[in-house]
Structure formats: structure tokens, C-alpha cells
Design a protein around this motif. Structure first.
Motif: not given
Length: 288
Positions: A114-120, A122-128, A130-131, A181-184
Motif C-alpha cells: 500500500i505504501t509503494a502504491v501511494v508513493g508511486a 506521488g512520484l507521478v507528479r514529478n515525472r519520476d 521509477g514510478w 534498476g537497469f531499466g531506469v
């Protein structure tokens, strides 16, 4: 502004892409340890899981601090806190039974997912970059936890079930982390090459949040340079009209144009190019 004067934002992914790979390798090692050498002793098994969770928390915290200039970086720290809390609970919970260990690990996987889904999100807003991988790990973990919560447990064989089930989870989650990791790393290299080509072409690229520069979106602006000449465009001085209708100076591109009969003198109200006799073509005004 020249390309050399452009401040290139730091590429955080270029420096820490290996952290997810290390996390994945650690998970795969845990899975191999559980599969190849089953840990039948409860005391040994709880210390193995506890030490792994603390080590994973250190790697997640390092990954979050490396991206601390981005929006949503605290969700990495949230995952680290989850790992530490459950790791300490597993290692130091007095009289921890096999059934209790099983359900503690199930709750850990569920909360981590659940924490990872919510964190992802949040990272979408930053165009991260790794999201998507964080979202994948979160969905897999959450579904895995929900599946185990709803499954009845036989108290007589719970220890072997814990070894098999969480060994399988370690393999799956570890593979996702290694690939992420290798994909990013690959995507970050491609973006860096595109940035270098843009700067070499005279385009100033600012922002670049996808590369870890900050929360703002990338902005592409043209460099302040003189416009390049258009191929085939006429060059030379511009003709000016002198008083009385005479042309002063050289007409642009006239040096390459073929010469013809001089233009006939006529009424200033009439057109200046030749026309067919009796036709009205070329008159500036109506015939008088």
C-alpha cells in the motif's frame, strides 16, 4: 546563451540506479536461502527475516535521500520506516510463535504494498522515471498480502508454509527491483543523450525533473542566436524607391536574374511590367 553556459541539472538516476539492483539481489538471495536451505528453526528464521528487513530499510532510505529534491521522495523513507518497524518486531518480539511470524510477515507485505502504491502516485507528479516500477512492486505486494490474509493457515505446518510462500515472494519482488534498476539506467542514458543533442543544436533545455532536478516540468526554449539564413533566399541590398518613381540601388537577387528589355516609360498610374497591346493587364489603375 550558448550551450556551454547552460547549467545541466544533476542526474540522480545516473548515480543511484544500482540501489534497486542491490535490493533485488538481496531479495533473490533471501529467496534462495529459504528455498535451498530451509530454515526449520523458528529462532533462526526470525533473525534472517529481521536482518533482511533492516538491510532493505537502509537501501530504501539511501534511495530516498538521493532523490530528496524531488516531489514524493519521502515515500521511500516511509517504506524504510515500515521495514524497520516490522524487522525490529520480528527480531525482538518475545515468545513469537510460528503463526504470529507468518501473520506479521503478511501484514508487512500488505502495508509495504500500500505504501509503494501511494508513493508511486506521488512520484507521478514529478515525472519520476521509477514510478512505474514502484507501482508494480506495490501492486504485487498488496495482492500477495491480500491473498495470504484470506488463506486459512494450518498451525501444524505454518513454518514450512512461511518459508515457501515468502521465498517465492522474494524471488518475484527481487526480479522486479533488478529489472527496474537497469531499466531506469537505460532510460536515463537516452534522456542524457537527447539533452546533449539538443544543446549541441542550439536549444536550451531547462528543468528536467525526470532526471532528478526538481519538481518543475522540463521546459525547452530556443537559444538566443541569430536566425539561420534560409536556403535559396535572395541576398543583397534592398531596393529603394526614389522620388519620381526611379529605382535606386540594386534589386535583391538582381545579379542572378536574366536581363531583358528596359521597362517602357508610361503613366505613373500604370503598371511597370510589359503587357499585350490592347489589354488592360498591368495597369495600376483603369485606362483613361
Amino acid at each position: 546563451m550558448s550551450g556551454s553556459d547552460v547549467h545541466e541539472p544533476p542526474n540522480a538516476f545516473k548515480n543511484v540506479w544500482w540501489l534497486p539492483v542491490v535490493r533485488g539481489v538481496l531479495l533473490v538471495v533471501l529467496g534462495l536461502l529459504l528455498m535451498i536451505q530451509p530454515l526449520e528453526a523458528l529462532e533462526t528464521l526470525r533473525w534472517v527475516f529481521g536482518i533482511f528487513l533492516v538491510a532493505d530499510a537502509a537501501l530504501v532510505a539511501a534511495q530516498g535521500l538521493a532523490h530528496r529534491k524531488q516531489v514524493g521522495w519521502r515515500w521511500w523513507l516511509a517504506q524504510a520506516v515500515v521495514d524497520v518497524l516490522f524487522g525490529v518486531a520480528i527480531m525482538f518480539w518475545p515468545d513469537l510463535s510460528s503463526t504470529a511470524l507468518y501473520y506479521v510477515l503478511v501484514v508487512w507485505v500488505l502495508v509495504l504494498g500500500i505504501t509503494a502504491v501511494v508513493g508511486a502516485a506521488g512520484l507521478v507528479r514529478n515525472r519520476d522515471l521509477g514510478w512505474p516500477w514502484m507501482l508494480t512492486v506495490g501492486i504485487v505486494s498488496a495482492l500477495f498480502g491480500l491473498l495470504l490474509v484470506t488463506r486459512p493457515v494450518d498451525s501444524g505446518d505454518v513454518l514450512s508454509l512461511t518459508v515457501v510462500v515468502f521465498g517465492l515472494y522474494a524471488f518475484v519482488a527481487g526480479a522486479i527491483h533488478v529489472v527496474s534498476g537497469f531499466g531506469v539506467r537505460s532510460v536515463a542514458r537516452e534522456l542524457a543523450e537527447l539533452r546533449a543533442r539538443a544543446v549541441a543544436a542550439g536549444v536550451v533545455v531547462t528543468g528536467g525533473s525526470v532526471l532528478g532536478a526538481g519538481p518543475s516540468a522540463p521546459v525547452v526554449a530556443e537559444a538566443a542566436a541569430a536566425p539561420a539564413p534560409v536556403p535559396g533566399a535572395p541576398s543583397g541590398p534592398t531596393a529603394e524607391l526614389a522620388p519620381g518613381g526611379d529605382v535606386a540601388g540594386e534589386v535583391a537577387g538582381a545579379g542572378d536574374a536574366p536581363t531583358g528589355d528596359p521597362l517602357p516609360a508610361g503613366d505613373p498610374d500604370e503598371g511597370t511590367w510589359p503587357r499585350e497591346p490592347g489589354s488592360g493587364v498591368g495597369r495600376g489603375t483603369a485606362d483613361r
